[in-house]
Motif scaffolding. Structure first.
Motif, mmCIF file in Angstrom:
data_model
loop_
_atom_site.group_PDB
_atom_site.id
_atom_site.type_symbol
_atom_site.label_atom_id
_atom_site.label_comp_id
_atom_site.label_asym_id
_atom_site.label_seq_id
_atom_site.Cartn_x
_atom_site.Cartn_y
_atom_site.Cartn_z
ATOM 1 N N ARG A 119 -3.435 -11.306 -4.241
ATOM 2 C CA ARG A 119 -4.263 -11.639 -3.083
ATOM 3 C C ARG A 119 -4.122 -10.538 -2.026
ATOM 4 O O ARG A 119 -3.010 -10.058 -1.771
ATOM 5 C CB ARG A 119 -3.868 -12.988 -2.482
ATOM 6 N N VAL A 120 -5.235 -10.149 -1.422
ATOM 7 C CA VAL A 120 -5.236 -9.100 -0.416
ATOM 8 C C VAL A 120 -5.816 -9.645 0.884
ATOM 9 O O VAL A 120 -6.372 -10.755 0.923
ATOM 10 C CB VAL A 120 -6.050 -7.874 -0.890
ATOM 11 N N ASP A 121 -5.691 -8.871 1.945
ATOM 12 C CA ASP A 121 -6.231 -9.296 3.229
ATOM 13 C C ASP A 121 -7.748 -9.468 3.139
ATOM 14 O O ASP A 121 -8.436 -8.691 2.461
ATOM 15 C CB ASP A 121 -5.888 -8.273 4.303
ATOM 16 N N ALA A 122 -8.268 -10.471 3.822
ATOM 17 C CA ALA A 122 -9.704 -10.772 3.742
ATOM 18 C C ALA A 122 -10.566 -9.616 4.229
ATOM 19 O O ALA A 122 -11.728 -9.490 3.820
ATOM 20 C CB ALA A 122 -10.012 -12.035 4.543
ATOM 21 N N ASN A 123 -10.031 -8.758 5.093
ATOM 22 C CA ASN A 123 -10.805 -7.650 5.657
ATOM 23 C C ASN A 123 -10.473 -6.296 5.037
ATOM 24 O O ASN A 123 -10.925 -5.266 5.537
ATOM 25 C CB ASN A 123 -10.561 -7.574 7.169
ATOM 26 N N THR A 124 -9.682 -6.296 3.976
ATOM 27 C CA THR A 124 -9.227 -5.016 3.433
ATOM 28 C C THR A 124 -10.368 -4.181 2.886
ATOM 29 O O THR A 124 -11.383 -4.691 2.424
ATOM 30 C CB THR A 124 -8.190 -5.241 2.321
ATOM 31 N N LYS A 125 -10.205 -2.868 2.937
ATOM 32 C CA LYS A 125 -10.978 -1.927 2.134
ATOM 33 C C LYS A 125 -10.113 -1.533 0.937
ATOM 34 O O LYS A 125 -8.938 -1.930 0.839
ATOM 35 C CB LYS A 125 -11.386 -0.703 2.952
ATOM 36 N N LEU A 126 -10.662 -0.742 0.030
ATOM 37 C CA LEU A 126 -9.944 -0.330 -1.169
ATOM 38 C C LEU A 126 -10.041 1.179 -1.356
ATOM 39 O O LEU A 126 -11.014 1.805 -0.947
ATOM 40 C CB LEU A 126 -10.519 -1.016 -2.414
ATOM 41 N N ALA A 127 -9.037 1.737 -1.994
ATOM 42 C CA ALA A 127 -9.067 3.126 -2.441
ATOM 43 C C ALA A 127 -8.354 3.184 -3.781
ATOM 44 O O ALA A 127 -7.487 2.351 -4.081
ATOM 45 C CB ALA A 127 -8.384 4.040 -1.426
ATOM 46 N N SER A 148 0.509 -8.866 7.150
ATOM 47 C CA SER A 148 1.315 -7.737 7.638
ATOM 48 C C SER A 148 0.492 -6.502 7.975
ATOM 49 O O SER A 148 0.969 -5.631 8.714
ATOM 50 C CB SER A 148 2.351 -7.346 6.579
ATOM 51 N N ASN A 149 -0.716 -6.390 7.416
ATOM 52 C CA ASN A 149 -1.574 -5.208 7.571
ATOM 53 C C ASN A 149 -0.986 -3.954 6.938
ATOM 54 O O ASN A 149 -1.504 -2.849 7.137
ATOM 55 C CB ASN A 149 -1.903 -4.925 9.039
ATOM 56 N N HIS A 170 -4.397 -0.427 11.127
ATOM 57 C CA HIS A 170 -5.319 -1.292 11.864
ATOM 58 C C HIS A 170 -5.955 -2.277 10.888
ATOM 59 O O HIS A 170 -6.333 -1.914 9.777
ATOM 60 C CB HIS A 170 -6.391 -0.437 12.536
ATOM 61 N N THR A 171 -6.088 -3.520 11.284
ATOM 62 C CA THR A 171 -6.666 -4.515 10.390
ATOM 63 C C THR A 171 -8.090 -4.129 9.996
ATOM 64 O O THR A 171 -8.896 -3.740 10.834
ATOM 65 C CB THR A 171 -6.660 -5.914 11.049
ATOM 66 N N ALA A 193 -4.631 4.044 11.888
ATOM 67 C CA ALA A 193 -3.403 3.453 12.414
ATOM 68 C C ALA A 193 -3.722 2.425 13.500
ATOM 69 O O ALA A 193 -4.843 2.369 14.018
ATOM 70 C CB ALA A 193 -2.502 4.550 12.969
ATOM 71 N N PRO A 194 -2.754 1.594 13.880
ATOM 72 C CA PRO A 194 -2.996 0.614 14.948
ATOM 73 C C PRO A 194 -3.444 1.233 16.268
ATOM 74 O O PRO A 194 -4.113 0.562 17.068
ATOM 75 C CB PRO A 194 -1.625 -0.082 15.087
ATOM 76 N N ASP A 195 -3.128 2.516 16.511
ATOM 77 C CA ASP A 195 -3.576 3.167 17.748
ATOM 78 C C ASP A 195 -4.978 3.772 17.607
ATOM 79 O O ASP A 195 -5.422 4.509 18.475
ATOM 80 C CB ASP A 195 -2.569 4.221 18.203
ATOM 81 N N MET A 196 -5.658 3.482 16.508
ATOM 82 C CA MET A 196 -7.047 3.889 16.233
ATOM 83 C C MET A 196 -7.189 5.344 15.768
ATOM 84 O O MET A 196 -8.287 5.797 15.498
ATOM 85 C CB MET A 196 -7.975 3.659 17.447
ATOM 86 N N THR A 197 -6.097 6.099 15.702
ATOM 87 C CA THR A 197 -6.182 7.434 15.128
ATOM 88 C C THR A 197 -6.226 7.334 13.600
ATOM 89 O O THR A 197 -5.768 6.345 13.019
ATOM 90 C CB THR A 197 -4.983 8.295 15.533
#
Length: 312
Positions: A119-127, A148-149, A170-171, A193-197
């Motif tokens: 199971r993965v986060d509902a908003n995840t992208k994939l690579a 946990s993100n 970042h989520t 990252a959580p700081d948007m960079t």
């Protein structure tokens, strides 16, 4: 699998599938060899569609391949010269899924990753990345963990298993990954990252933070990447900036900004990038404001040129 064929005539030609591309569809691409690649997106019925290019000839699936949850993230790899293709997506209940195409067999079938029930986060992208080791495929898939993100690596096998744990992001971060072989395997994963960079995480035998870092970007900006080795590692990252343009960053021995490719575009226009001959033959695929999937092409140091568009 039923295919509809169109012959390459000029850059302005369009290739239409059976249904419209979903507004906000993710885009995945995989380079098979020089002048040969596949592009994947989701249609308005939730079906994943394949557009395949081979030496100037495009084909598009008109029969159903497989379904994923609406607005599913997508990633794709291939091996054995495109005889084996793997597409990764997420089910309606947020489990990772793997769909396999094997030359000589009819249609698509679920792979071992689907059976592993991660199971993965509902908003995840994939690579995803793939390389061969003594003829055997090594596949790595990257997705965000629930709650946990953190970015989790998944390692192919029967069953698949969890691999390295990468930093928290970042989520709903965009994700892109590349790999190349040169005295071993080298992997790069790009994320917000959580700081948007935008950041880079690297594996050259062990994992460590890379040098790539941008200014703050819009939340959940699309991230695409391509990389190859030709005397040195050559890395490219593409994202949508605060002005809604798709912009390029490059490293041929140090990172620098490389200008605007296209734009402005609406937010949540997702993209994918490939390089197919280690000579700087780049292709960028992205969803335009009219929901079609567009191709932009770059050869070496030449300017970007408009290619095909897909989907009605």
């Amino acid at each position: 699998m039923t295919l509809i064929t169109r012959v390459y005539l000029e850059n302005s030609i369009t290739i239409d599938g059976p249904t419209g591309v979903l507004n906000g569809s993710d885009v995945a691409a995989t380079a098979i060899e020089a002048y040969k690649c596949n592009v994947y997106c989701q249609d308005s019925q939730g079906v994943i569609r394949e557009y395949a290019h081979s030496h100037g000839l495009w084909t598009a699936t008109i029969s159903s391949t497989f379904r994923a949850k609406m607005f599913s993230p997508l990633a794709a790899v291939n091996f054995n010269g495109g005889k084996e293709i793997r597409v990764y997506c997420v089910s309606e209940d947020d489990y990772l899924e793997e769909w396999c195409y094997s030359s000589g067999l009819n249609g698509w079938s679920p792979g071992y990753l689907t059976k592993s029930k991660f199971r993965v986060d509902a908003n995840t992208k994939l690579a995803a990345v793939c390389w061969l080791d003594n003829g055997q495929p090594n596949i790595r898939v990257y997705a965000q963990e629930p709650c946990s993100n953190q970015i989790q690596e998944y390692v192919n096998g029967n069953p698949w298993k969890k691999g390295a744990v990468l930093p928290a992001a970042h989520t709903g971060t965009g994700l892109a990954s590349i790999c190349w072989l040169n005295d071993g395997i080298h992997i790069r994963v790009y994320y917000q990252a959580p700081d948007m960079t935008l950041r880079e995480y690297c594996c050259d035998g062990g994992w460590f933070a890379g040098e790539f870092r941008t200014e703050g970007m819009p939340p959940c900006t699309s991230i695409a990447a391509a990389g190859w080795f030709n005397s040195i590692s050559r890395l490219r990252v593409y994202c949508q900036d605060a002005r809604k343009n798709i912009v390029a960053h490059k490293s041929d021995d140090g990172w620098k900004s490389d200008g605007i490719i296209i734009g402005p575009l609406r937010c949540k226009r997702f993209s994918a990038a490939i390089e197919w001959n280690t000579q700087g033959e780049l292709r960028l695929y992205y969803q335009g404001d009219d929901n079609r999937i567009y191709e932009h092409c770059k050869s070496g140091d030449n300017a970007w040129l408009k290619g095909f568009s897909f989907g009605s």
